[in-house]
Design a protein around this motif. Structure first.
Motif, mmCIF file in Angstrom:
data_model
loop_
_atom_site.group_PDB
_atom_site.id
_atom_site.type_symbol
_atom_site.label_atom_id
_atom_site.label_comp_id
_atom_site.label_asym_id
_atom_site.label_seq_id
_atom_site.Cartn_x
_atom_site.Cartn_y
_atom_site.Cartn_z
ATOM 1 N N GLU A 54 4.704 8.165 -6.933
ATOM 2 C CA GLU A 54 5.723 8.562 -5.966
ATOM 3 C C GLU A 54 6.583 7.359 -5.567
ATOM 4 O O GLU A 54 7.811 7.468 -5.460
ATOM 5 C CB GLU A 54 5.078 9.186 -4.731
ATOM 6 C CG GLU A 54 4.437 10.533 -5.002
ATOM 7 C CD GLU A 54 3.594 11.032 -3.837
ATOM 8 O OE1 GLU A 54 3.434 10.301 -2.833
ATOM 9 O OE2 GLU A 54 3.079 12.157 -3.944
ATOM 10 N N SER A 55 5.922 6.220 -5.371
ATOM 11 C CA SER A 55 6.666 5.019 -4.978
ATOM 12 C C SER A 55 7.628 4.586 -6.068
ATOM 13 O O SER A 55 8.762 4.194 -5.792
ATOM 14 C CB SER A 55 5.697 3.875 -4.671
ATOM 15 O OG SER A 55 4.928 4.171 -3.531
ATOM 16 N N ILE A 56 7.179 4.659 -7.302
ATOM 17 C CA ILE A 56 8.052 4.262 -8.420
ATOM 18 C C ILE A 56 9.212 5.243 -8.556
ATOM 19 O O ILE A 56 10.356 4.841 -8.809
ATOM 20 C CB ILE A 56 7.237 4.135 -9.721
ATOM 21 C CG1 ILE A 56 6.326 2.909 -9.612
ATOM 22 C CG2 ILE A 56 8.152 4.026 -10.939
ATOM 23 C CD1 ILE A 56 5.284 2.793 -10.686
ATOM 24 N N LEU A 72 9.398 -2.464 -4.061
ATOM 25 C CA LEU A 72 8.466 -3.234 -4.890
ATOM 26 C C LEU A 72 7.436 -3.964 -4.031
ATOM 27 O O LEU A 72 6.255 -4.011 -4.377
ATOM 28 C CB LEU A 72 9.233 -4.240 -5.759
ATOM 29 C CG LEU A 72 9.928 -3.674 -6.990
ATOM 30 C CD1 LEU A 72 10.778 -4.759 -7.643
ATOM 31 C CD2 LEU A 72 8.925 -3.121 -7.974
ATOM 32 N N ASN A 73 7.880 -4.525 -2.922
ATOM 33 C CA ASN A 73 6.949 -5.196 -2.014
ATOM 34 C C ASN A 73 5.914 -4.214 -1.466
ATOM 35 O O ASN A 73 4.732 -4.556 -1.348
ATOM 36 C CB ASN A 73 7.701 -5.873 -0.865
ATOM 37 C CG ASN A 73 8.435 -7.114 -1.308
ATOM 38 O OD1 ASN A 73 8.096 -7.729 -2.315
ATOM 39 N ND2 ASN A 73 9.458 -7.493 -0.558
ATOM 40 N N LEU A 76 3.356 -3.524 -4.187
ATOM 41 C CA LEU A 76 2.442 -4.661 -4.324
ATOM 42 C C LEU A 76 1.421 -4.698 -3.187
ATOM 43 O O LEU A 76 0.243 -4.986 -3.413
ATOM 44 C CB LEU A 76 3.218 -5.969 -4.382
ATOM 45 C CG LEU A 76 3.962 -6.226 -5.685
ATOM 46 C CD1 LEU A 76 4.820 -7.485 -5.564
ATOM 47 C CD2 LEU A 76 2.990 -6.358 -6.842
ATOM 48 N N LYS A 77 1.844 -4.416 -1.971
ATOM 49 C CA LYS A 77 0.915 -4.372 -0.834
ATOM 50 C C LYS A 77 -0.174 -3.333 -1.069
ATOM 51 O O LYS A 77 -1.350 -3.572 -0.790
ATOM 52 C CB LYS A 77 1.668 -4.049 0.459
ATOM 53 C CG LYS A 77 2.462 -5.183 1.018
ATOM 54 C CD LYS A 77 3.155 -4.740 2.293
ATOM 55 C CE LYS A 77 4.166 -5.750 2.754
ATOM 56 N NZ LYS A 77 4.913 -5.290 3.931
ATOM 57 N N ILE A 78 0.214 -2.173 -1.575
ATOM 58 C CA ILE A 78 -0.746 -1.099 -1.837
ATOM 59 C C ILE A 78 -1.770 -1.545 -2.880
ATOM 60 O O ILE A 78 -2.974 -1.349 -2.714
ATOM 61 C CB ILE A 78 -0.007 0.170 -2.303
ATOM 62 C CG1 ILE A 78 0.818 0.752 -1.152
ATOM 63 C CG2 ILE A 78 -0.997 1.214 -2.840
ATOM 64 C CD1 ILE A 78 1.820 1.778 -1.586
#
Length: 86
Positions: A54-56, A72-73, A76-78
């Motif tokens: 979903e994020s992508i 993107l940040n 990366l946090k996830i």
């Protein structure tokens, strides 16, 4: 999908409770606990994959470089948080 797996885990936990009440062998109980952990890890990976998909998708809809960098940040946090818990 995850709900079915969670119900199975719930049943396994009840089985472990009964095994403890009946003072059954520790190795069998430990084997069940390991199976539960494995099942929970699988569910976690599946949920993480869905969230990342979903994020992508959201990332691909962004137009500004700043929005893309923020997304993107977040991804990366996830990933970092997920790795800490495993």
């Amino acid at each position: 999908m995850e709900l079915v797996e969670l119900k199975e885990i719930e049943e396994q936990v009840r089985d472990i409770q009964n095994m403890i009440k009946r003072r059954q062998g520790s190795l069998e109980i430990l084997a069940r606990i390991a199976a539960i952990k494995h099942s929970l890890d699988k569910i976690g990976y599946d949920l993480l994959r869905i969230h990342l998909d979903e994020s992508i998708s959201n990332l691909l809809e962004k137009t500004s470089e700043k929005d893309i960098q923020q997304e993107l940040n977040e991804i990366l946090k996830i990933i970092i948080e997920a790795r800490k818990r495993m």
